[in-house]
Design a protein around this motif. Structure first.
Motif, PDB file in Angstrom:
ATOM      1  N   MET A 364       0.829  -1.207   0.000  1.00 30.36           N
ATOM      2  CA  MET A 364       0.000   0.000   0.000  1.00 30.36           C
ATOM      3  C   MET A 364       0.863   1.257   0.000  1.00 30.36           C
ATOM      4  O   MET A 364       0.527   2.247  -0.647  1.00 30.36           O
ATOM      5  N   GLU A 365       1.973   1.202   0.682  1.00 29.86           N
ATOM      6  CA  GLU A 365       2.893   2.339   0.670  1.00 29.86           C
ATOM      7  C   GLU A 365       3.470   2.549  -0.727  1.00 29.86           C
ATOM      8  O   GLU A 365       3.595   3.674  -1.211  1.00 29.86           O
ATOM      9  N   ALA A 366       3.804   1.461  -1.407  1.00 29.22           N
ATOM     10  CA  ALA A 366       4.329   1.553  -2.772  1.00 29.22           C
ATOM     11  C   ALA A 366       3.276   2.134  -3.714  1.00 29.22           C
ATOM     12  O   ALA A 366       3.581   2.961  -4.581  1.00 29.22           O
ATOM     13  N   GLU A 367       2.038   1.679  -3.541  1.00 24.10           N
ATOM     14  CA  GLU A 367       0.955   2.194  -4.392  1.00 24.10           C
ATOM     15  C   GLU A 367       0.730   3.684  -4.144  1.00 24.10           C
ATOM     16  O   GLU A 367       0.455   4.445  -5.072  1.00 24.10           O
ATOM     17  N   ALA A 368       0.848   4.103  -2.885  1.00 28.63           N
ATOM     18  CA  ALA A 368       0.688   5.517  -2.556  1.00 28.63           C
ATOM     19  C   ALA A 368       1.786   6.354  -3.216  1.00 28.63           C
ATOM     20  O   ALA A 368       1.532   7.446  -3.743  1.00 28.63           O
ATOM     21  N   LYS A 369       3.014   5.814  -3.205  1.00 29.24           N
ATOM     22  CA  LYS A 369       4.120   6.527  -3.843  1.00 29.24           C
ATOM     23  C   LYS A 369       3.893   6.651  -5.348  1.00 29.24           C
ATOM     24  O   LYS A 369       4.166   7.679  -5.959  1.00 29.24           O
ATOM     25  N   GLU A 370       3.336   5.607  -5.953  1.00 30.53           N
ATOM     26  CA  GLU A 370       3.060   5.645  -7.382  1.00 30.53           C
ATOM     27  C   GLU A 370       1.978   6.683  -7.697  1.00 30.53           C
ATOM     28  O   GLU A 370       2.060   7.407  -8.688  1.00 30.53           O
ATOM     29  N   ARG A 371       0.949   6.754  -6.848  1.00 29.49           N
ATOM     30  CA  ARG A 371      -0.094   7.766  -7.061  1.00 29.49           C
ATOM     31  C   ARG A 371       0.484   9.171  -6.967  1.00 29.49           C
ATOM     32  O   ARG A 371       0.139  10.057  -7.759  1.00 29.49           O
ATOM     33  N   GLN A 372       1.383   9.368  -6.021  1.00 30.84           N
ATOM     34  CA  GLN A 372       2.012  10.674  -5.864  1.00 30.84           C
ATOM     35  C   GLN A 372       2.833  11.038  -7.100  1.00 30.84           C
ATOM     36  O   GLN A 372       2.823  12.187  -7.561  1.00 30.84           O
ATOM     37  N   ARG A 373       3.540  10.051  -7.645  1.00 29.05           N
ATOM     38  CA  ARG A 373       4.325  10.305  -8.861  1.00 29.05           C
ATOM     39  C   ARG A 373       3.401  10.679 -10.017  1.00 29.05           C
ATOM     40  O   ARG A 373       3.699  11.590 -10.797  1.00 29.05           O
ATOM     41  N   LYS A 374       2.288   9.974 -10.144  1.00 30.13           N
ATOM     42  CA  LYS A 374       1.345  10.277 -11.216  1.00 30.13           C
ATOM     43  C   LYS A 374       0.761  11.672 -11.053  1.00 30.13           C
ATOM     44  O   LYS A 374       0.571  12.406 -12.029  1.00 30.13           O
ATOM     45  N   GLU A 375       0.472  12.038  -9.804  1.00 32.96           N
ATOM     46  CA  GLU A 375      -0.075  13.370  -9.549  1.00 32.96           C
ATOM     47  C   GLU A 375       0.944  14.449  -9.900  1.00 32.96           C
ATOM     48  O   GLU A 375       0.591  15.476 -10.493  1.00 32.96           O
ATOM     49  N   ARG A 376       2.201  14.238  -9.536  1.00 30.26           N
ATOM     50  CA  ARG A 376       3.249  15.211  -9.877  1.00 30.26           C
ATOM     51  C   ARG A 376       3.403  15.329 -11.387  1.00 30.26           C
ATOM     52  O   ARG A 376       3.576  16.431 -11.921  1.00 30.26           O
ATOM     53  N   ARG A 377       3.340  14.190 -12.061  1.00 29.70           N
ATOM     54  CA  ARG A 377       3.466  14.220 -13.518  1.00 29.70           C
ATOM     55  C   ARG A 377       2.279  14.952 -14.138  1.00 29.70           C
ATOM     56  O   ARG A 377       2.430  15.728 -15.085  1.00 29.70           O
ATOM     57  N   GLN A 378       1.071  14.720 -13.607  1.00 31.11           N
ATOM     58  CA  GLN A 378      -0.099  15.419 -14.128  1.00 31.11           C
ATOM     59  C   GLN A 378       0.056  16.933 -13.952  1.00 31.11           C
ATOM     60  O   GLN A 378      -0.253  17.708 -14.869  1.00 31.11           O
TER      61      GLN A 378
END
Length: 523
Positions: A364-378
């Motif tokens: 879940m922590e890894a998934e949260a980090k991935e969401r954060q990366r996607k948000e930064r990219r957006q």
């Protein structure tokens, strides 16, 4: 059209002769195609009436006579079987092949323009040839009676078969064809394809995106040079979380976090991707500032008092800074290993074993980090789209909407409604900053410059100037991340622009409330 000897030489130097069209050579012509239907019609006319207008030719030093103006008449005379046609012949006075080529192309463009015979693409090709032969833009401008800017555009178009064809077919106008030509000349086939399929109303925006992307790539390459010199590999594409192994996903043999300094020991084991991040710096000292320490509610309000323990937003400058992301190319060689978080994420993805509570937490922590990366990219990508949209929108304002002598329909209602709902608009901190750009003056005293414009303006033009003041104030709010904040009155403003010829881009549709950020495609 009667023969005009001065188009190729002075009348005193011209000689009227009769020559056999089958024996006469024809010089290269800027009109590079001959309509077979029109040629057949001309052949029948010449067969019946003869050549009523003398062709123009040049006698070379070796005695050869070459047709310079009258290609179709010469070809039709051959087809009609004529053995003698009138020709105005002048001696070749050029001292070099270059001078001769420039002279020929100039005369052919001018002659064909008088007959409305050349297509825009053919004229552009001729101008490009003249530049290749060494003629200056100024000389060509005078010779073919076109503004310098149009000569420059035509010269670019002349080098591109795609641009010439699209211009002649009406698919592109001169400005659009020039943009396509520049990308094609530089070998960017992908960009040309995007532009040719962009559609009329999105062309300018797509072009601006491509230009901005190109500028960013060049800037990134310059920023990456120092890393390349140290021995790092330079990534051409943004790394993918879960596939590429990033610095933050690694630990050392003893379980410690891996810092950027670790990569410097053996740069060959690492690759670098550079992305622009927004950072904050003290306006006076230049030292970096933590954005969490800034009271952003004070922005554009010089007299506002920041919250206790925070600083005023106007004391901070925002800059775009190239920030490295490190990707490990060789875990063993770099003496690092996957962090527990990434290891758990990969195990879950691969479906290995049974996931316990600890493993689930790591996943879940890894998934949260991935969401954060996607948000930064957006955020990065939509900010870039907003920057391109702003450039195009302000071009539309400056060159179209605010260049009018009479305000467009509905202007009074738009201004009244905007100011009634947003009474402080014109008094905001940066409200007038864009007025010079909107109205085309450079005076630092904006108020005085506007009053000068109003002194000689008609009532109709004064209304346009008022619209410019309101538009400039609204534009000052349309910063790159306006798609997140959706500034007050932006929806009314963008709706007004669309009613008068501006096509909203996807990110502008977000600002106007017509779609959500997640609905916008990211490259």
């Amino acid at each position: 059209m009667t023969a005009n000897i001065t188009e190729i030489a002075t009348a005193a130097h011209a000689e009227l002769i009769y020559l056999n069209p089958a024996e006469a050579e024809i010089e290269p012509n800027t009109r590079d195609t001959v309509d077979p239907v029109k040629l057949a019609e001309l052949t029948e006319s010449i067969r019946e009436h003869g050549v009523l207008q003398a062709i123009k030719a040049v006698r070379y030093a070796d005695g050869t006579i070459r047709v310079r103006d009258g290609q179709c008449r010469a070809l039709a005379s051959r087809d009609a079987g004529l053995t003698s046609i009138p020709a105005l012949v002048t001696p070749d006075t050029a001292t070099s092949d270059t001078e001769r080529g420039i002279e020929r192309i100039t005369q052919q463009i001018v002659a064909n323009d008088h007959r409305n015979d050349l297509t825009e693409g053919q004229r552009a090709a001729g101008i490009a040839q003249m530049l290749d032969l060494g003629a200056s833009v100024t000389k060509i401008s005078k010779a073919v009676h076109l503004p310098r800017a149009q000569v420059k555009a035509a010269a670019a178009i002349g080098t591109s078969a795609t641009a010439r064809s699209a211009l002649d077919s009406g698919q592109l106008d001169l400005e659009q064809a020039e943009i396509v030509a520049r990308f094609e000349t530089e070998g960017d086939a992908e960009a040309v394809d995007k532009l040719m399929t962009a559609g009329r109303y999105q062309f300018r925006y797509i072009a601006q995106r491509l230009l901005d992307d190109r500028a960013e790539k060049a800037e990134r390459a310059a920023a990456a040079q120092s890393y390349h010199d140290k021995g790092y590999a330079i990534l051409a594409e943004e790394p993918q979380y879960g596939t590429d192994v990033l610095l933050a996903d690694l630990v050392t043999a003893d379980g410690s976090e891996v810092a950027a300094a670790h990569t410097e020991a053996d740069p060959a084991r690492w690759a670098v991707w550079l992305s622009k991040d927004e950072r904050y710096f003290d306006a006076e000292s230049g030292e970096e500032v933590d954005g969490e320490e800034v009271d952003w509610s004070t922005e554009n309000h010089p007299d506002a008092t920041p919250y206790e323990g925070h600083r005023h937003a106007n004391t901070v400058q925002t800059r775009q800074v190239w920030t490295p992301e490190y990707v490990c190319l060789d875990l063993d060689g770099a003496a690092v290993t996957l962090s527990p978080v990434l290891a758990a994420a990969r195990t879950a993805t691969e479906g290995e074993g049974t996931e316990d509570g600890a493993a689930a937490a790591l996943r879940m922590e890894a998934e949260a980090k991935e969401r954060q990366r996607k948000e930064r990219r957006q955020v990065r990508e939509l900010n870039k789209q907003a920057a391109a949209a702003t450039t195009v929108r302000r071009d539309f304002l400056r060159t179209t909407l605010l260049a009018r002598k009479t305000a467009p329909k509905g202007t009074s209602t738009f201004i009244a409604a905007t100011l009634a709902a947003d009474s402080g608009l014109l008094s905001e901190y940066h409200a007038a900053a864009l007025v010079p750009e909107m109205l085309g003056f450079t005076d630092f005293n904006i108020g005085s410059a506007v009053l000068t414009l109003l002194d000689t303006a008609t009532d109709n033009r004064a209304q346009v100037i008022t619209l410019a003041l309101v538009a400039a104030a609204l534009e000052a709010r349309m910063v790159n991340d306006a798609w997140r904040s959706r500034p007050r009155s932006a929806d009314r403003y963008l709706t007004f622009l669309t009613e008068h010829g501006h096509t909203l881009t996807p990110v502008e549709e977000v600002i106007a409330g017509h779609r959500t950020p997640d609905d916008v495609e990211i490259d």
